[in-house]
Scaffold this motif. Sequence first.
Motif, PDB file in Angstrom:
ATOM      1  N   THR A   1       1.233  -1.321  -0.129  1.00  0.00           N
ATOM      2  CA  THR A   1       0.173  -0.181  -0.161  1.00  0.00           C
ATOM      3  C   THR A   1       0.409   1.180   0.398  1.00  0.00           C
ATOM      4  O   THR A   1       1.688   0.997   0.879  1.00  0.00           O
ATOM      5  N   TRP A   2       0.811   2.554  -0.901  1.00  0.00           N
ATOM      6  CA  TRP A   2       1.935   3.063  -1.216  1.00  0.00           C
ATOM      7  C   TRP A   2       1.211   4.016  -0.463  1.00  0.00           C
ATOM      8  O   TRP A   2      -0.073   4.582  -0.927  1.00  0.00           O
ATOM      9  N   ALA A   3       1.517   5.173   0.522  1.00  0.00           N
ATOM     10  CA  ALA A   3       0.863   6.526   1.150  1.00  0.00           C
ATOM     11  C   ALA A   3       1.605   7.757   0.124  1.00  0.00           C
ATOM     12  O   ALA A   3       2.753   8.019   0.375  1.00  0.00           O
ATOM     13  N   VAL A   4       1.126   9.413  -0.273  1.00  0.00           N
ATOM     14  CA  VAL A   4       1.225   9.305  -0.946  1.00  0.00           C
ATOM     15  C   VAL A   4       1.255  10.833  -1.163  1.00  0.00           C
ATOM     16  O   VAL A   4       0.258  10.982  -0.905  1.00  0.00           O
ATOM     17  N   THR A   5       2.049  11.555  -0.890  1.00  0.00           N
ATOM     18  CA  THR A   5       2.009  12.751  -0.450  1.00  0.00           C
ATOM     19  C   THR A   5       3.418  14.222  -1.775  1.00  0.00           C
ATOM     20  O   THR A   5       3.745  13.213  -2.121  1.00  0.00           O
ATOM     21  N   TRP A   6       3.107  14.754  -1.757  1.00  0.00           N
ATOM     22  CA  TRP A   6       3.130  16.200  -3.091  1.00  0.00           C
ATOM     23  C   TRP A   6       3.308  17.096  -2.051  1.00  0.00           C
ATOM     24  O   TRP A   6       2.408  17.758  -2.270  1.00  0.00           O
ATOM     25  N   GLY A   7       4.388  17.925  -3.027  1.00  0.00           N
ATOM     26  CA  GLY A   7       4.321  19.498  -2.464  1.00  0.00           C
ATOM     27  C   GLY A   7       5.297  19.975  -3.907  1.00  0.00           C
ATOM     28  O   GLY A   7       5.727  19.389  -4.449  1.00  0.00           O
ATOM     29  N   SER A   8       5.613  21.242  -2.951  1.00  0.00           N
ATOM     30  CA  SER A   8       6.518  22.028  -4.743  1.00  0.00           C
ATOM     31  C   SER A   8       7.205  23.226  -3.779  1.00  0.00           C
ATOM     32  O   SER A   8       6.687  23.491  -2.668  1.00  0.00           O
ATOM     33  N   ASP A   9       8.112  24.025  -4.402  1.00  0.00           N
ATOM     34  CA  ASP A   9       9.124  24.836  -3.713  1.00  0.00           C
ATOM     35  C   ASP A   9       7.531  26.572  -4.317  1.00  0.00           C
ATOM     36  O   ASP A   9       8.442  27.002  -3.686  1.00  0.00           O
ATOM     37  N   MET A  10       6.471  26.284  -4.588  1.00  0.00           N
ATOM     38  CA  MET A  10       5.875  26.947  -5.052  1.00  0.00           C
ATOM     39  C   MET A  10       4.381  27.244  -3.747  1.00  0.00           C
ATOM     40  O   MET A  10       3.586  27.569  -4.261  1.00  0.00           O
ATOM     41  N   GLY A  11       4.193  26.121  -3.107  1.00  0.00           N
ATOM     42  CA  GLY A  11       3.203  25.835  -2.013  1.00  0.00           C
ATOM     43  C   GLY A  11       2.643  25.146  -2.042  1.00  0.00           C
ATOM     44  O   GLY A  11       2.457  24.132  -1.356  1.00  0.00           O
ATOM     45  N   PRO A  12       1.278  24.997  -3.380  1.00  0.00           N
ATOM     46  CA  PRO A  12       0.691  23.899  -2.949  1.00  0.00           C
ATOM     47  C   PRO A  12       1.142  22.334  -3.035  1.00  0.00           C
ATOM     48  O   PRO A  12       2.370  21.959  -3.186  1.00  0.00           O
ATOM     49  N   GLY A  13      -0.304  21.731  -2.419  1.00  0.00           N
ATOM     50  CA  GLY A  13       0.958  20.493  -2.103  1.00  0.00           C
ATOM     51  C   GLY A  13      -0.011  19.441  -1.605  1.00  0.00           C
ATOM     52  O   GLY A  13      -1.586  19.787  -1.224  1.00  0.00           O
ATOM     53  N   GLY A  14      -0.141  17.750  -1.219  1.00  0.00           N
ATOM     54  CA  GLY A  14      -1.558  17.427  -0.807  1.00  0.00           C
ATOM     55  C   GLY A  14      -1.208  15.925  -0.599  1.00  0.00           C
ATOM     56  O   GLY A  14       0.065  15.472  -0.739  1.00  0.00           O
ATOM     57  N   ALA A  15      -2.043  15.013  -1.077  1.00  0.00           N
ATOM     58  CA  ALA A  15      -1.791  13.829  -1.189  1.00  0.00           C
ATOM     59  C   ALA A  15      -2.937  13.111  -1.833  1.00  0.00           C
ATOM     60  O   ALA A  15      -3.458  13.807  -3.017  1.00  0.00           O
TER      61      ALA A  15
END
Lengths: 219, 323
Positions: free
Chosen positions: B284-298
């Motif tokens: 099972t993969w828990a995945v989050t993302w982000g960026s150096d410009m702010g927005p992110g999430g799951a």
Amino acid sequence: MTIRRAVTIGMVLLLASLCMSCASGDDDGSGGTADGDETETEAVEDATTTTAARDEPSAAAPDEVTPYVQDLLARYDAAVNEIVADPSIAADGTNPTVEDFLDLFASGNEFAAGSLEGWTAQAEQGVALQPASDDRGVNTTTLEGPLRRVDDDTVLFGQCTVQSYVVVSDGEETRREDRKLLPGTGQAVRIDGRWLLQEIVTPADAQGCISQGGVGGGS
Amino acid sequence: MTTGMRVGTRTGTMLTARTKVTRAAVLAGLLLGAAAVPVSFPAAPAAAQAGCDNEVNPQTCHAGAGTPGRTVDLSAEVGPHVSGGEKECISGNPGGHWVDVGPPFASALDFDPGPPPEPGAHYWVFLCPNHINGILNPVNWEGGGWGIAPPEEPPAPEDVLPPLWDEVQARLHAPELALDPPAGEHAVVKVPTFVGILNPQVATRYTATAANSAGSVTVWIDVIPTTTLHPGEPDADGVRCDEDGHAFDDDGPKPEVQAEADSSCTHAYDHVSEAGWEGDVTITWAVTWGSDMGPGGALDAAPSVQPFTRIVDEYSAVVTDFD
């Protein structure tokens, strides 16, 4: 439990105003305030209370577990908000709020122990965190997206933590954060038929939650 | 009539938008002549972020079985699929376009754009039709600048995330299993069985940076796997597995001893099955993302599942040579 106590205290006060001689129940006067919609929290509380006698649902149907995880997160926030306001209590394992916090996790949980150690260190530095406004708690954690089943006793979830606080150092306000958004994940496990938090994770360099309107967030 | 207002772009750069009916109408009649030459416009300021920033409970920064300890840069794979963001009208109305107004016409602007920064540079304005700004205007200027070609917009996180996520998902594999006893051979009740994983996948941060002359953006996706053995027999709980499972050591002690030393990805069956229990190993993969410009999430990733069949006997076969 903090939320249960807050709800109980509210009900006691209501009853007391109607009939002084009828007041009874939890006499612990240290009840904290639950963040968010108290009515909603109470509803979840009722739902979980009525099922407490039997096993809570397995993750075979993750949606059925969702209210239990939401309840855990609400209780986590309630405990965290009380502790960071006076982190000196973190070192006292008999403090009711600390007991509430530990009750969210399995015995010996490393995340819980590490959290308390961190707050104890904050207390030693004379640092406390107070709400930045009356209508927002210091820490509010909400689910993002559906739960994902690992097995019948384990779920993963996306979460967004919204933080609004004032840093108080040795009694002086030193800094203010308003609606800081921290995305991440979390894990809950079912032990002896009860869902408990395993951990909450904030990845490095992550900031901003989609559900909260990006970095700046919407109010 | 001229109305000035301050507007923000997603780069954080502040531009001056102007509403000017007559002059803009003249400019709108000019033809574009764009050459593919880099231009000089302010780069997007990178958001200042470093490390985990949970001041309320710093433990969340250390949690995890799975905080990625490995980083894989996929910029080379992702970059070619990312084009600069396209400038859009603030109103969201379609039809916005760049217009070359200079140098001959730059002096006709109602503000001083300053001298060209390089020989041959032209001044460009972005015209938006039917902009509504309290009143309906035929066109609106929304930004401008000197350059040989129209200004680029820096790539946005949402431009990078889809191709990066495609690349990452292509790297999430079902586990390749090494069963012991081997597939097709019989296990014995109460004797531990072992499942090794031949293609271990560890918690990983995948990153990609896309850039153009206007700026750059870095997006990352954190992938945290949780691997579980489902033995398949009734009432058997899932068993946690290390990323490489638990291979039986032929030169080691008895199976019971090896399983007791490390219970990862081992299971002793309680029930016989001639047809075989249908088990699996699930990641099972828990995945989050982000960026150096702010927005992110799951992000949501389907679990990776590798099924197997375990035939379980009551006793081990004993071969006896009668000769």
